[in-house]
Structure formats: structure tokens, C-alpha cells
Scaffold this motif. Structure first.
Motif, short mmCIF file in Angstrom:
data_model
loop_
_atom_site.label_atom_id
_atom_site.label_comp_id
_atom_site.label_asym_id
_atom_site.label_seq_id
_atom_site.Cartn_x
_atom_site.Cartn_y
_atom_site.Cartn_z
N CYS A 24 -5.99 -11.65 -7.61
CA CYS A 24 -7.13 -11.08 -6.89
C CYS A 24 -6.74 -9.82 -6.12
O CYS A 24 -7.55 -8.91 -5.96
CB CYS A 24 -7.72 -12.11 -5.94
SG CYS A 24 -8.62 -13.44 -6.76
N LEU A 25 -5.50 -9.77 -5.65
CA LEU A 25 -5.06 -8.59 -4.91
C LEU A 25 -4.96 -7.39 -5.83
O LEU A 25 -5.23 -6.25 -5.42
CB LEU A 25 -3.71 -8.86 -4.24
CG LEU A 25 -3.20 -7.80 -3.26
CD1 LEU A 25 -4.20 -7.60 -2.13
CD2 LEU A 25 -1.84 -8.20 -2.71
N GLY A 26 -4.59 -7.61 -7.10
CA GLY A 26 -4.52 -6.52 -8.06
C GLY A 26 -3.15 -5.87 -8.14
O GLY A 26 -2.28 -6.10 -7.29
N PRO A 27 -2.93 -5.02 -9.17
CA PRO A 27 -1.61 -4.42 -9.38
C PRO A 27 -1.31 -3.23 -8.46
O PRO A 27 -0.17 -2.80 -8.37
CB PRO A 27 -1.67 -3.96 -10.84
CG PRO A 27 -3.13 -3.68 -11.08
CD PRO A 27 -3.88 -4.68 -10.24
N ASN A 28 -2.32 -2.68 -7.78
CA ASN A 28 -2.11 -1.51 -6.95
C ASN A 28 -1.51 -1.91 -5.60
O ASN A 28 -2.14 -2.62 -4.82
CB ASN A 28 -3.46 -0.79 -6.72
CG ASN A 28 -3.30 0.49 -5.92
OD1 ASN A 28 -2.18 0.91 -5.62
ND2 ASN A 28 -4.41 1.12 -5.59
N PRO A 29 -0.27 -1.45 -5.31
CA PRO A 29 0.36 -1.83 -4.03
C PRO A 29 -0.26 -1.13 -2.83
O PRO A 29 0.01 -1.50 -1.69
CB PRO A 29 1.82 -1.42 -4.22
CG PRO A 29 1.76 -0.29 -5.20
CD PRO A 29 0.61 -0.60 -6.12
#
Length: 325
Positions: A24-29
Motif C-alpha cells: 500500500c505504501l508503494g515503491p516510491n521512497p
């Protein structure tokens, strides 16, 4: 004189960052989030809480938190997808494998009161499941089923309802997926069932598939409601078997257990249930074995014994026997 505190906000929740799974947080740091204090009511306890909203990556839909952090910690789940944070599985799968029974109230009257009490008991990021005893067979089952890598496909836009009806005229500019949704149980999911682990179609699919892979596919004969336990510990008794069975199936009432036939000489036992659905639930929970007297025991389905010709004399034999491996 400082302004008087609003007594209605005493149980409301404030937080600085959401509790999320990696998917849910996604791959974008460097994800950017909007934050709204008391943005809406929690989907489970109905208390107002701090809502976060963000885009997990290119081509993904905006996601938001749907339950408060207290409820997420009680079940050790993500605030958005409500999947277990450690294994990435529905709570029904996790609780079935570990023999965990949720005592959280589901009525509107008691949910908020329960959440406020649990908030004081949970320290830091401690989960409400940390103090529960779990079996080795259940942990092994979860390790086999766990998703080890993030599943970003879950962040895709929803299906366009207008396209499904043949009425979408936005073409490539439509932000939703132009696909025809499949008509099955997976299309009928809701937040309460996912959180409390009851009647979750995704969980049923995972549990039934794992049982079949372990050789516990339900027999075609629907009258079979027995499971066969083999290689029992030498110290096992009918009482210890019954106790272990009920402890590993916390959602099964003792009245749903018809009988236990323990054959001490051959160290095996038949667990007979009153209903087929209860037997299938037990088979799914014991797909990787069941722990009895601190040892893991193999499980098979029982099967009906061929009927004896009516002209044969003598007492009838047992109605069930072990299924063939």
C-alpha cells in the motif's frame, strides 16, 4: 483562561504517520501524503481518526487509511488493505492457522468502548497478537502461504463501472480500468468481514487451495464428516485429543463436535463432526498438521466404509475408516 477541552474528542485518535504494508505504501521512497485530523470515522470502531491519503506510484489509484491505528494494532493489520502486516494474508487465514479467536465486539454499541480500552493496553507498536500462543504447524502453514514480495498490482485503479455497462465515453482518458469484472465471490468483499476474519471470500480461496495442495481435498461424499489423526503421541488420551482439537478450532463450539474415537493400540483417532462445513473448516486449519500433546500429528479425511450386504450376519463394522493417501 485556556479554552475548555471538547469532551466529545476525548476518545478520538491523532497520529503522525499511518501503519501501512509495503504494498500500500508503494515503491516510491519519497511518497507525499495529505493528512487530515479526524477526517472520518474508523471503519470498525466508528471513532474519528487521522486520515492519510497518497498516491503509491505511477498508474496507481489514490489510497487512504480506512481504520484507526488502535484497530490496526489490535489485529496487526494495514490501515488501508486490512491484510496482516507480517504475512500479507487476510486475518481469517492467519487466525485459522494459528488458532486465534477474536473477542472483539462487533456491535455498534460496544466497538468504540472496546477500542478505547485496548488503546491504553497497547504500548508503542505492540500488536494485540503478541501474547498469544501459536502452534508450529500453523506458523509453517503461514510461511508457505505468505507473500514475500510487494504486490503492487493491488494498487491499480478500480474497474470502470460505466465501461462494464457499455456507457463509458472517455476512452483512454478514463482513469479507471476498462475491464469486465468477473462474477464470483471475490467480487463481494466488505471491510467488516476482512477485519474480523469471517466469511472472507479471499480467505476461503486461500485456505481451500492450501488444503487441496496438502492432500486434504474434501471427498465427494458429502456425508463424510470425519477426520483421521495418525501417529498420535503415546501419552495421548481421548481427553487430551478433544482439548487440542477445540483449542486449535476456537470458532468451533464443543457442541459441533460429535465424538472422538481414540484407538490407543494403533495410536490413531477419528474426529467426528456433526456437520460437513465444520469438518471442512477443521481440514483447512489442519492442512499442515495439528499439534496434540506437543507433537505434530498428520491429518487425513475419513471416508464411508462400503455397506455390508444385508444377508451377512454379525455386528456392523465402524462407519468410517482412514482415507487413502
Amino acid at each position: 483562561m485556556p479554552p475548555k477541552a471538547d469532551i466529545n474528542k476525548a476518545g478520538w485518535e491523532q497520529s503522525e504517520f499511518p501503519i501501512l504494508c509495503e504494498t500500500c505504501l508503494g515503491p516510491n521512497p519519497f511518497v507525499r501524503m495529505s493528512k487530515q485530523e479526524y477526517g472520518k470515522s474508523c471503519g470498525t470502531c466508528a471513532r474519528p481518526f487521522t486520515v492519510f491519503r497518497w498516491n503509491p506510484g505511477e498508474g496507481a489509484r489514490f489510497k487512504t487509511t480506512v481504520i484507526c491505528q488502535t484497530c490496526a494494532k489490535i489485529k496487526n493489520v494495514c490501515q488501508t488493505c486490512l491484510l496482516d502486516l507480517e504475512y500479507g494474508l487476510p486475518t481469517q487465514v492467519r487466525d485459522t492457522a494459528l488458532g486465534v479467536h477474536s473477542d472483539a465486539p462487533t456491535s455498534d454499541i460496544n466497538r468504540e468502548y472496546y477500542a478505547q480500552n485496548m488503546e491504553g493496553k497497547l504500548n508503542g507498536n505492540k500488536s494485540g497478537l503478541d501474547s498469544m500462543r501459536t502452534s508450529s504447524a500453523g506458523k509453517e502453514m503461514l510461511k508457505q502461504l505468505a507473500r514475500t514480495d510487494p504486490y503492487y498490482k493491488r494498487n491499480r485503479p478500480h474497474v470502470c463501472s460505466f465501461y462494464a455497462k457499455g456507457e463509458c465515453n472517455r476512452g483512454t482518458e478514463c482513469p479507471y480500468r476498462h475491464e469486465i469484472p468477473a462474477e464470483n465471490d471475490l467480487g463481494h468483499q466488505n471491510m467488516q468481514d476482512r477485519y474480523y476474519g469471517r466469511s472472507d471470500p479471499v480467505a476461503r480461496k486461500i485456505l481451500s487451495g492450501n488444503a487441496e495442495n496438502q492432500g486434504l481435498q474434501p471427498p465427494d461424499d458429502v456425508t463424510v464428516t470425519s477426520l483421521f489423526l495418525s501417529s498420535l503421541p503415546a501419552k495421548s488420551t481421548e481427553l487430551s485429543i478433544r482439548t487440542a482439537v477445540l483449542q486449535s478450532l476456537p470458532n468451533v463450539q464443543p457442541t459441533q463436535l460429535k465424538s472422538i474415537v481414540h484407538v490407543e493400540k494403533t495410536r490413531c483417532a477419528f474426529v467426528n463432526f456433526k456437520e460437513r462445513l465444520t469438518a471442512e473448516t477443521a481440514a483447512q486449519a489442519w492442512a499442515n498438521g495439528v499439534e496434540i500433546d506437543d507433537e505434530r500429528v498428520a491429518v487425513k479425511w475419513g471416508r464411508s466404509k462400503p455397506k455390508q450386504p444385508s444377508n451377512l450376519a454379525g455386528p456392523s463394522a465402524s462407519s468410517v475408516t482412514a482415507s487413502e493417501s
